[in-house]
Scaffold this motif. Structure first.
Motif, PDB file in Angstrom:
ATOM      1  N   HIS A  77      -5.018 -10.723   1.193  1.00 59.67           N
ATOM      2  CA  HIS A  77      -5.942 -10.347   2.276  1.00 59.67           C
ATOM      3  C   HIS A  77      -6.249 -11.491   3.234  1.00 59.67           C
ATOM      4  O   HIS A  77      -6.093 -11.348   4.456  1.00 59.67           O
ATOM      5  CB  HIS A  77      -7.229  -9.780   1.691  1.00 59.67           C
ATOM      6  CG  HIS A  77      -7.151  -8.323   1.396  1.00 59.67           C
ATOM      7  ND1 HIS A  77      -8.251  -7.554   1.108  1.00 59.67           N
ATOM      8  CD2 HIS A  77      -6.099  -7.485   1.331  1.00 59.67           C
ATOM      9  CE1 HIS A  77      -7.875  -6.300   0.885  1.00 59.67           C
ATOM     10  NE2 HIS A  77      -6.583  -6.245   1.010  1.00 59.67           N
TER      11      HIS A  77
ATOM     12  N   VAL B 106      -5.882  -0.710   8.693  1.00 63.11           N
ATOM     13  CA  VAL B 106      -6.770  -1.542   7.887  1.00 63.11           C
ATOM     14  C   VAL B 106      -8.168  -1.576   8.495  1.00 63.11           C
ATOM     15  O   VAL B 106      -9.172  -1.375   7.808  1.00 63.11           O
ATOM     16  CB  VAL B 106      -6.197  -2.970   7.756  1.00 63.11           C
ATOM     17  CG1 VAL B 106      -7.214  -3.893   7.092  1.00 63.11           C
ATOM     18  CG2 VAL B 106      -4.911  -2.949   6.951  1.00 63.11           C
TER      19      VAL B 106
ATOM     20  N   GLU C  57       0.811  -1.216   0.000  1.00 59.47           N
ATOM     21  CA  GLU C  57       0.000   0.000   0.000  1.00 59.47           C
ATOM     22  C   GLU C  57       0.847   1.269   0.000  1.00 59.47           C
ATOM     23  O   GLU C  57       0.324   2.365  -0.153  1.00 59.47           O
ATOM     24  CB  GLU C  57      -0.915   0.022   1.237  1.00 59.47           C
ATOM     25  CG  GLU C  57      -1.958  -1.079   1.255  1.00 59.47           C
ATOM     26  CD  GLU C  57      -3.026  -0.864   0.209  1.00 59.47           C
ATOM     27  OE1 GLU C  57      -3.016   0.178  -0.470  1.00 59.47           O
ATOM     28  OE2 GLU C  57      -3.891  -1.746   0.058  1.00 59.47           O
TER      29      GLU C  57
ATOM     30  N   ILE D 209      -6.239   3.518   5.194  1.00 58.50           N
ATOM     31  CA  ILE D 209      -5.073   3.313   4.338  1.00 58.50           C
ATOM     32  C   ILE D 209      -4.918   4.458   3.336  1.00 58.50           C
ATOM     33  O   ILE D 209      -3.802   4.887   3.023  1.00 58.50           O
ATOM     34  CB  ILE D 209      -5.183   1.967   3.593  1.00 58.50           C
ATOM     35  CG1 ILE D 209      -4.960   0.804   4.576  1.00 58.50           C
ATOM     36  CG2 ILE D 209      -4.181   1.869   2.456  1.00 58.50           C
ATOM     37  CD1 ILE D 209      -3.537   0.697   5.092  1.00 58.50           C
TER      38      ILE D 209
END
Length: 410
Positions: free
Chosen positions: A257, A129, A67, A134
């Motif tokens: 994930h 998260v 990210e 984010i």
């Protein structure tokens, strides 16, 4: 393993009904079902989950790297270094002073400087998260501070090890520090110039092969990092940083994930296994004092970072509360201190301090608007975004455009 997953899930489900974050509940499950608490003991030796817990930390930081775009490092490196350096100066300095104030000794003070000074990368990642932050503007300085902390961590451990072991060779300490710094430099160069080559190697239409490839890369580099004296988490972060900029980055983010969530839960469960509640009353007052020092230093550090980035009070509060938790690094130092034969009060102090902030940190981050009300926001109002406004409000902050969308449009 099945019991650990189910216990963590059950407590998290119960906590969600009263809007509690999952992190302290996963830790609580480990405490209740660990060897230090009467009743059912699922895992008698916390070391049995050591490898799986390490994998959870690696995956959490790998996701964080995905990210964190390379452009963030290229364009904001100076601000990141300034914000991270300020955070470390305030918190590590306060930790060292607190250690001397307790009067437990020089080595103990150096350990406490690291314990009070370094945030938990795993908890910070999970908080971002869980709260859907984010893509928020203040997340860049938060991640930047984490990166600076991890670099400092590698050098700090290399310097601290010979002191705790009683080594008198300055040359050995410098060699360990140089080895860690050299490997960090190698990872940085690979992230800067090797992204295209790595992207070609990872490129495949088969999801199964892609999962095996990125998981192998993240875990392998994390292991090599640890061998060079660099935290395994920073190695995984750097792999995520490289892969996030490739053509497969979007697919990797989706595929990682479930792995991140499952093994992240085991990391926090394993964290709870190592805590003995019976040792906490003997160090209650030093723990509460240390928590107060950390709260104050994080507020000052959040305000300083907000000034660097010209943010408003809302973002300053988010930075302060998100970075509050302490975790895996403090436990590493507790293990080192016990092996070195330092003051026996140090281990229960660290356990109690980490436990309180592991619970308080996510709770505070979810209610950062309360802190924003009392912070001086006018000094940063010029940079407050239209959505957030210059003045803090009691309403939850609206979610910005997802980071993935902004990358594609850019």
């Amino acid at each position: 393993m099945g019991g650990a997953f189910l216990a963590a899930a059950l407590l998290a489900r119960l906590g969600s009904r009263i809007e509690l974050p999952t992190i302290p509940l996963f830790i609580l499950a480990g405490i209740l079902l660990g060897p230090h608490t009467p009743g059912i003991v699922l895992v008698s030796d916390p070391h049995d989950l050591e490898m799986l817990s390490a994998l959870g930390l690696v995956l959490l930081l790998f996701y964080l790297g995905l990210e964190f775009h390379m452009d963030d490092l290229k364009t904001g490196g100076r601000k990141m270094a300034l914000a991270g350096g300020t955070y470390l100066a305030l918190n590590v300095g306060a930790g060292l002073g607190f250690g001397f104030a307790l009067g437990w000794g020089m080595s103990e003070a150096l350990v406490l400087a690291g314990v009070l000074g370094i945030s938990s990368s795993a908890i910070v990642t999970k908080v971002l998260v869980d709260l859907g932050r984010i893509g928020n503007p203040e997340t860049k300085p938060i991640l930047g501070i984490i990166v600076v902390e991890d670099i400092f961590l590698a050098l700090y451990l290399a310097a601290l090890q010979p002191i705790l072991s009683g080594a008198t060779s300055l040359q050995a300490a410098l060699m360990d520090g140089g080895k860690a710094f050299g490997f960090l430099l190698l990872l940085a160069l690979a992230a800067r110039f090797g992204t295209k080559v790595i992207g070609r190697l990872m490129n495949t239409k088969d999801d199964e092969l892609l999962v095996i490839s990125f998981l192998g890369a993240a875990v392998f580099v994390a292991g090599v990092s640890e061998w060079f004296g660099v935290a395994d988490a920073i190695g995984a972060f750097m792999v995520g940083l490289m892969l996030g900029s490739t053509t497969s980055g979007e697919r990797i983010r989706k595929l990682v994930h479930p792995l991140r969530d499952a093994f992240g839960a085991i990391f926090f469960f394993g964290f709870g296994l190592s805590i003995n509640p019976g040792d906490l009353p003997s160090v209650l007052w030093p723990v509460l004092a240390a928590v107060g020092v950390t709260l104050a230093m994080n507020v000052f550090a959040g305000l300083a970072a907000a000034r660097v980035y010209r943010f408003g009070a809302g973002q300053a509060a988010n930075i302060s509360t998100t970075l509050l938790a302490r975790g895996e690094f403090a436990l590493i130092l507790a293990t080192m201190a016990a092996a070195a034969g330092l003051d026996p009060r140090l281990a229960p102090f660290i356990a109690g301090y980490v436990l309180v902030l592991a619970v308080l940190g996510p709770l505070a981050a979810g209610r950062s608007a309360w802190l924003a009300r009392i912070l001086p926001g006018s000094a940063f109002s010029r940079a407050a975004t239209p959505e957030l406004g210059a003045e803090p409000t009691t309403e939850p902050l609206p979610e910005p455009e997802p980071l993935e969308t902004s990358r594609r449009s850019g």
